[in-house]
Design an enzyme around this catalytic site. Structure first.
Site, PDB file in Angstrom:
ATOM      1  CG  HIS A  46      21.927   2.087  34.660  1.00 44.47           C
ATOM      2  ND1 HIS A  46      22.757   1.149  35.204  1.00 44.47           N
ATOM      3  CD2 HIS A  46      21.026   2.392  35.622  1.00 44.47           C
ATOM      4  CE1 HIS A  46      22.375   0.869  36.446  1.00 44.47           C
ATOM      5  NE2 HIS A  46      21.317   1.611  36.706  1.00 44.47           N
TER       6      HIS A  46
ATOM      7  CE1 TYR B 194      27.236  -7.497  30.963  1.00 44.47           C
ATOM      8  CE2 TYR B 194      27.173  -5.127  31.287  1.00 44.47           C
ATOM      9  CZ  TYR B 194      26.550  -6.302  30.921  1.00 44.47           C
ATOM     10  OH  TYR B 194      25.245  -6.287  30.513  1.00 44.47           O
TER      11      TYR B 194
ATOM     12  CE  LYS C 219      21.752  -5.252  22.391  1.00 43.31           C
ATOM     13  NZ  LYS C 219      21.381  -4.284  23.436  1.00 43.31           N
TER      14      LYS C 219
HETATM   15  P1  FAD Z   1       9.799 -16.649  27.561  1.00 44.25           P
HETATM   16  O1  FAD Z   1      10.065 -15.613  28.575  1.00 44.25           O
HETATM   17  O2  FAD Z   1      10.568 -17.926  27.634  1.00 44.25           O
HETATM   18  O3  FAD Z   1       8.240 -16.981  27.603  1.00 44.25           O
HETATM   19  C1  FAD Z   1       7.667 -18.063  26.909  1.00 44.25           C
HETATM   20  C2  FAD Z   1       6.397 -18.511  27.599  1.00 44.25           C
HETATM   21  O4  FAD Z   1       5.819 -19.582  26.863  1.00 44.25           O
HETATM   22  C3  FAD Z   1       6.650 -19.027  29.007  1.00 44.25           C
HETATM   23  O5  FAD Z   1       5.769 -18.405  29.919  1.00 44.25           O
HETATM   24  C4  FAD Z   1       6.407 -20.524  28.906  1.00 44.25           C
HETATM   25  O6  FAD Z   1       5.896 -21.080  30.103  1.00 44.25           O
HETATM   26  C5  FAD Z   1       5.393 -20.597  27.757  1.00 44.25           C
HETATM   27  N1  FAD Z   1       5.399 -21.891  27.069  1.00 44.25           N
HETATM   28  C6  FAD Z   1       6.447 -22.688  26.804  1.00 44.25           C
HETATM   29  N2  FAD Z   1       6.047 -23.802  26.170  1.00 44.25           N
HETATM   30  C7  FAD Z   1       4.695 -23.700  26.024  1.00 44.25           C
HETATM   31  C8  FAD Z   1       3.730 -24.547  25.461  1.00 44.25           C
HETATM   32  N3  FAD Z   1       4.043 -25.732  24.916  1.00 44.25           N
HETATM   33  N4  FAD Z   1       2.436 -24.147  25.490  1.00 44.25           N
HETATM   34  C9  FAD Z   1       2.101 -22.935  26.044  1.00 44.25           C
HETATM   35  N5  FAD Z   1       2.997 -22.101  26.611  1.00 44.25           N
HETATM   36  C10 FAD Z   1       4.289 -22.480  26.599  1.00 44.25           C
HETATM   37  N6  FAD Z   1      17.242 -10.250  28.050  1.00 44.25           N
HETATM   38  C11 FAD Z   1      17.429  -8.883  27.983  1.00 44.25           C
HETATM   39  O7  FAD Z   1      16.931  -8.251  27.030  1.00 44.25           O
HETATM   40  N7  FAD Z   1      18.150  -8.195  28.930  1.00 44.25           N
HETATM   41  C12 FAD Z   1      18.730  -8.849  29.980  1.00 44.25           C
HETATM   42  O8  FAD Z   1      19.325  -8.193  30.844  1.00 44.25           O
HETATM   43  C13 FAD Z   1      18.576 -10.283  30.061  1.00 44.25           C
HETATM   44  N8  FAD Z   1      19.108 -10.986  31.084  1.00 44.25           N
HETATM   45  C14 FAD Z   1      18.863 -12.336  31.182  1.00 44.25           C
HETATM   46  C15 FAD Z   1      19.418 -13.028  32.254  1.00 44.25           C
HETATM   47  C16 FAD Z   1      19.194 -14.399  32.380  1.00 44.25           C
HETATM   48  C17 FAD Z   1      19.818 -15.126  33.531  1.00 44.25           C
HETATM   49  C18 FAD Z   1      18.377 -15.091  31.430  1.00 44.25           C
HETATM   50  C19 FAD Z   1      18.116 -16.572  31.577  1.00 44.25           C
HETATM   51  C20 FAD Z   1      17.829 -14.415  30.363  1.00 44.25           C
HETATM   52  C21 FAD Z   1      18.063 -13.036  30.228  1.00 44.25           C
HETATM   53  N9  FAD Z   1      17.525 -12.312  29.164  1.00 44.25           N
HETATM   54  C22 FAD Z   1      17.779 -10.951  29.050  1.00 44.25           C
HETATM   55  C23 FAD Z   1      16.710 -12.992  28.156  1.00 44.25           C
HETATM   56  C24 FAD Z   1      15.196 -12.833  28.371  1.00 44.25           C
HETATM   57  O9  FAD Z   1      14.849 -13.242  29.674  1.00 44.25           O
HETATM   58  C25 FAD Z   1      14.416 -13.661  27.330  1.00 44.25           C
HETATM   59  O10 FAD Z   1      14.924 -13.372  26.058  1.00 44.25           O
HETATM   60  C26 FAD Z   1      12.907 -13.387  27.384  1.00 44.25           C
HETATM   61  O11 FAD Z   1      12.326 -14.018  28.497  1.00 44.25           O
HETATM   62  C27 FAD Z   1      12.189 -13.878  26.119  1.00 44.25           C
HETATM   63  O12 FAD Z   1      10.806 -13.700  26.263  1.00 44.25           O
HETATM   64  P2  FAD Z   1       9.763 -14.637  25.500  1.00 44.25           P
HETATM   65  O13 FAD Z   1       8.425 -14.134  25.883  1.00 44.25           O
HETATM   66  O14 FAD Z   1      10.106 -14.701  24.055  1.00 44.25           O
HETATM   67  O15 FAD Z   1      10.030 -16.098  26.086  1.00 44.25           O
HETATM   68  C1  PHB Z   2      20.358  -8.635  34.979  1.00 44.90           C
HETATM   69  O1  PHB Z   2      20.302  -7.624  35.708  1.00 44.90           O
HETATM   70  O2  PHB Z   2      19.734  -9.653  35.235  1.00 44.90           O
HETATM   71  C2  PHB Z   2      21.248  -8.606  33.783  1.00 44.90           C
HETATM   72  C3  PHB Z   2      21.873  -7.432  33.424  1.00 44.90           C
HETATM   73  C4  PHB Z   2      22.706  -7.409  32.308  1.00 44.90           C
HETATM   74  C5  PHB Z   2      22.901  -8.559  31.584  1.00 44.90           C
HETATM   75  C6  PHB Z   2      22.259  -9.733  31.946  1.00 44.90           C
HETATM   76  C7  PHB Z   2      21.426  -9.766  33.053  1.00 44.90           C
HETATM   77  O3  PHB Z   2      23.746  -8.539  30.519  1.00 44.90           O
END
Ligand code: FAD
Ligand code: PHB
Length: 388
Positions: free
Chosen positions: A72, A200, A296
């Site tokens: 994009h 958006y 982010k």
């Molecule tokens: P997580 O994905 O939360 O992974 C953590 C893992 O640790 C999980 O699998 C969990 O089960 C495990 N865990 C938890 N507790 C324990 C424990 N006690 N023992 C062992 N394992 C455990 N980010 C973007 O960059 N772009 C986007 O467009 C975007 N859109 C989003 C839209 C939505 C609706 C949401 C909710 C989030 C969005 N995000 C986006 C954010 C992104 O999804 C998160 O920042 C990302 O998942 C972070 O990854 P992580 O591996 O740090 O944590």
């Molecule tokens: C998504 O496609 O899930 C998405 C895209 C942009 C955002 C958040 C979520 O800012």
């Protein structure tokens, strides 16, 4: 069991760190609370920055992303029915990619399975020990037995609700937090997206976002109250709430259909400082949360991993702890800029305040963004991702 780095959590940050470490000969074990299927069932991020793509390539798991991801070069912002485009390409020379977190997680899981690196799924009662001492350990229960992993370092990649950050004594950690009084209701459907680019939407009825996963799969979000129960949102109600927030063209092009997934996510800004405690490093959502408006969260998780895996490589290969000592400061410098951008996007596009003064400020911010090349450049630079 003994390993060099014990990683807590098999989300994107834990899996990516594990893959990069393994590729450079650093032993690691991942301990995850849920099953692999559960981890893959969570529909989350959709937009990834160039630096995140580069890191996935470096980890050797980028092939499917390049094949299926959508580049994009701009984004659209619709204010009260009128659409404006911001060109990343013209303003920064860069672009982002739309490729779902679920797919990234799957690519990383497959990559890990292919090299035979160990992941323990469905691990209960995970606990961290001696993080400030010389013999850190991770204990957990699996298959009805108690287990222990001895290691040199622990990487807390276990998300906002994980155990790693909670294992640090409260006096050693400072938390900065802002909770917004709203949530996002998201719907995934097997329907063509309403537009080639993300839209958006700022509207007096509330925020909306038109996103996608492919040319045939759409992801939509609408702002909702935190008190909402997903059960009271049949698909028809979602589409009826979304439609009036869109511009005329988008409304006409909108194809509705049954949802494949629907969920509510709260909006929160959170930063824990520092991100290193003795032999424990926090990375990704375990250390910080951004509201999703700026896309982010996953990108920040990847940038933490970028600093951390290089720091660990320096420790093992160059016998230097400079990277480890600077990890927290380097990661936080980038985190706070993403926090600022995500907060700004959230405050500018959502219906948060009823105060007419706040509404006028929102509209002034957006008018300035559309009229000033300098303002649009700042927006575009932040959206496509600041350099490491
Ligand atoms: P997580 O994905 O939360 O992974 C953590 C893992 O640790 C999980 O699998 C969990 O089960 C495990 N865990 C938890 N507790 C324990 C424990 N006690 N023992 C062992 N394992 C455990 N980010 C973007 O960059 N772009 C986007 O467009 C975007 N859109 C989003 C839209 C939505 C609706 C949401 C909710 C989030 C969005 N995000 C986006 C954010 C992104 O999804 C998160 O920042 C990302 O998942 C972070 O990854 P992580 O591996 O740090 O944590
Ligand atoms: C998504 O496609 O899930 C998405 C895209 C942009 C955002 C958040 C979520 O800012």
């Amino acid at each position: 069991m003994r390993t060099q780095v014990a990683i807590i959590g098999a989300g994107p940050s834990g899996l990516l760190l594990g893959q990069l470490l393994h590729k450079h000969g650093i032993d690691n074990v991942i301990v995850e609370r849920h099953t692999g299927e559960h981890v893959l069932s969570r529909i989350r991020a959709g937009v990834i920055e160039q630096v995140t793509m580069d890191l996935l390539d470096e980890a050797g798991v980028g092939a499917r992303m390049h094949q299926d991801g959508l580049i994009h070069e701009g984004v659209q912002i619709c204010v009260d029915g009128v659409r404006h485009r911001i060109s990343f390409k013209d303003l920064t020379g860069k672009a982002v990619m739309v490729y779902g977190q679920t797919e990234i997680t799957k690519d990383l899981m497959d990559g890990r399975a292919a090299v035979g690196a160990p992941t323990i799924y469905a691990a209960y009662d995970v606990a961290l020990h001696d993080i400030f001492g010389t013999h850190p350990r991770v204990t957990y229960r699996a298959d009805g037995k108690n287990h222990e992993i001895e290691c040199d370092f622990i990487a807390g990649c276990d998300g906002f609700h994980g155990i790693s950050r909670k294992s640090v004594p409260p006096r050693a950690i400072t938390a900065h937090e802002r909770v917004y009084p709203i949530g996002w209701l998201g719907l995934l459907s097997e329907t063509p997206p309403v537009s080639e680019e993300l839209i958006y939407v700022r509207h007096e009825l509330g925020f909306a976002l038109c996103s996608m996963r492919s040319h045939t799969r759409s992801r939509y979000y609408i702002q909702c109250s935190l008190a909402e129960d997903i059960e009271s949102w049949p698909d028809e109600r979602f589409w009826e709430e979304l439609k009036p927030r869109l511009d005329e063209e988008a409304r006409e092009r909108l194809v509705t259909g049954p949802s494949i997934e629907k969920s509510i996510a709260p909006l929160r800004s959170f930063v824990a400082e520092p991100m290193r405690f003795g032999r424990l490093f926090l990375a990704g959502d375990a250390a910080h949360i951004v509201p999703p408006t700026g896309a982010k969260g996953l990108n920040l998780a990847a940038s933490d991993v970028q600093y951390l895996w290089r720091a660990l490589l320096e420790h093992y290969k160059d016998k230097s702890d400079a990277g480890i000592d600077h990890y927290s400061d380097r990661a936080l410098a980038r985190v706070w800029k993403a926090e600022r951008f995500s907060w700004w996007m959230t405050m500018t596009l959502h219906k948060i305040s009823e105060n007419p003064f706040d509404v006028k400020i929102q509209l002034a911010e957006l008018d300035y963004l559309f009229r000033s090349k300098a303002a649009a450049t700042v927006f575009a630079e932040n959206y496509v991702g600041l350099p490491y």
